[in-house]
Design a protein around this motif. Structure first.
Motif, short mmCIF file in Angstrom:
data_model
loop_
_atom_site.label_atom_id
_atom_site.label_comp_id
_atom_site.label_asym_id
_atom_site.label_seq_id
_atom_site.Cartn_x
_atom_site.Cartn_y
_atom_site.Cartn_z
N ILE A 44 -53.42 12.43 11.48
CA ILE A 44 -54.68 12.12 12.41
C ILE A 44 -54.12 12.21 13.76
N GLY A 45 -52.92 12.06 14.03
CA GLY A 45 -52.46 12.15 15.38
C GLY A 45 -51.04 12.31 15.26
N THR A 46 -50.39 12.93 16.48
CA THR A 46 -48.96 13.36 16.63
C THR A 46 -48.79 13.04 18.15
N ALA A 47 -47.29 12.75 18.30
CA ALA A 47 -46.58 12.55 19.65
C ALA A 47 -45.09 12.98 19.40
N LEU A 48 -44.55 13.68 20.36
CA LEU A 48 -43.28 13.88 20.27
C LEU A 48 -42.64 13.53 21.67
N ARG A 49 -41.09 13.22 21.44
CA ARG A 49 -40.46 12.99 22.73
C ARG A 49 -39.26 13.79 22.64
N THR A 50 -39.00 14.71 23.55
CA THR A 50 -37.88 15.47 23.87
C THR A 50 -36.68 14.79 24.84
N ASP A 51 -35.58 14.44 24.48
CA ASP A 51 -34.50 13.98 25.20
C ASP A 51 -33.79 15.06 25.96
N TYR A 52 -33.75 14.96 27.16
CA TYR A 52 -32.76 16.01 27.91
C TYR A 52 -31.69 14.91 28.68
N ALA B 146 -49.72 9.44 13.28
CA ALA B 146 -50.50 8.67 12.75
C ALA B 146 -51.11 9.15 11.32
N LEU B 147 -51.11 8.43 10.56
CA LEU B 147 -51.75 8.43 9.24
C LEU B 147 -52.72 7.88 8.71
#
Length: 271
Positions: A49-57, A42-43
């Protein structure tokens, strides 16, 4: 405010954002996560000002992680928007995450349910003797067997993670009577020192031996192990100097698999 893909030039700001929350992640830890994951930021006027990650298994399981919103920007739904932008791409998947107490209300709103607790144990390791069981460094030819073992425990395909660890971390294995890999652990630099994890084994004594294998050469070093509360390792870890400093919660949405509790997470972000 805009939502944008996480890019390399955002990582310095993302690192500062996580450190403002007293999370230990270094720039190198963020780089590892970005290698294995997709992310959003988020910018506001170009500032993260914010982050989120997704790790695909594999095609069926994804982990959401590194969900952070700057304290001064909270209460505006930014975390919800970041997570939704990642979740919309994998609606048919099982979603997992490890939640701090502060994050649980948001995750429950998004349909996640609590499934257990993780103890965050860390400190300067005491003197540890080598294990009585034969533990040995993993050989290059063991990587496929480690991936299969890990998949059975986690009910997810973490081949990309194991292959990264094989290149950038130390891997150790326990073997059965026929020489087959029946347990493994990894040691790598993380945060304030080192983390031992993943730790995937058939029983607690074997997990203890894998930990002792690495810890024997790290007396006085800062070590972290995140372990599932159901497995009863914490009293023994405290005897080694690794005190429980926090408890977090395993959560899932749309569960489709039957993962086993883990003696040691790779990290709270990566399971």
């Amino acid at each position: 405010m805009e939502i944008a893909p996480l890019a390399q030039h955002h990582l310095d700001q993302a690192t500062a954002l996580s450190q403002a929350e007293n999370w230990p992640h270094r720039l190198q830890d963020w780089q590892m996560l970005m290698t294995l994951s997709q992310g959003r930021v988020a910018l506001h006027d170009g500032v993260v000002i914010g982050t989120a990650l997704r790790t695909d298994y594999g095609p069926d399981v994804s982990l959401l992680n590194m969900i952070i919103v700057r304290q001064s920007e909270r209460g505006q739904g930014i975390g919800y928007k970041l997570m939704s932008s990642l979740m919309d791409e994998v609606r048919v998947c099982e979603l997992r995450l490890v939640a701090t107490k502060a994050g649980i209300p948001l995750y429950e709103k998004l349909g996640f349910e609590s499934e257990g607790e993780i103890f965050q144990c860390q400190g300067e390791i005491a003197a540890v003797s080598l294990p009585d069981e034969q533990i040995s460094p993993a050989k290059p030819g063991d990587t496929h067997a480690i991936i299969e073992l890990d998949s059975r425990f986690l009910a997810a395909d973490r081949s990309a993670l194991v292959q990264w660890l094989a290149k950038h971390a130390r891997l150790a294995v326990a073997r059965g009577a026929g020489g087959e890999v029946c347990g493994y652990a990894a040691l790598r630099r993380f945060g304030k020192g080192h983390v031992i994890g993943p730790i995937q084994t058939q029983n607690k004594p074997q997990a203890q031996n894998l930990i002792r294998y690495f810890a024997a050469s790290l007396r006085g070093e800062f070590i972290r192990i995140d372990t599932d509360s159901a497995l009863g390792l914490m009293p023994w870890l405290e005897d080694l100097g690794l005190k429980c400093v926090d408890t977090v919660t395993r959560m899932r949405q749309n569960p489709k698999t039957d993962p086993q509790p883990s003696c040691g997470l790779c990290s709270q972000a990566l399971g």
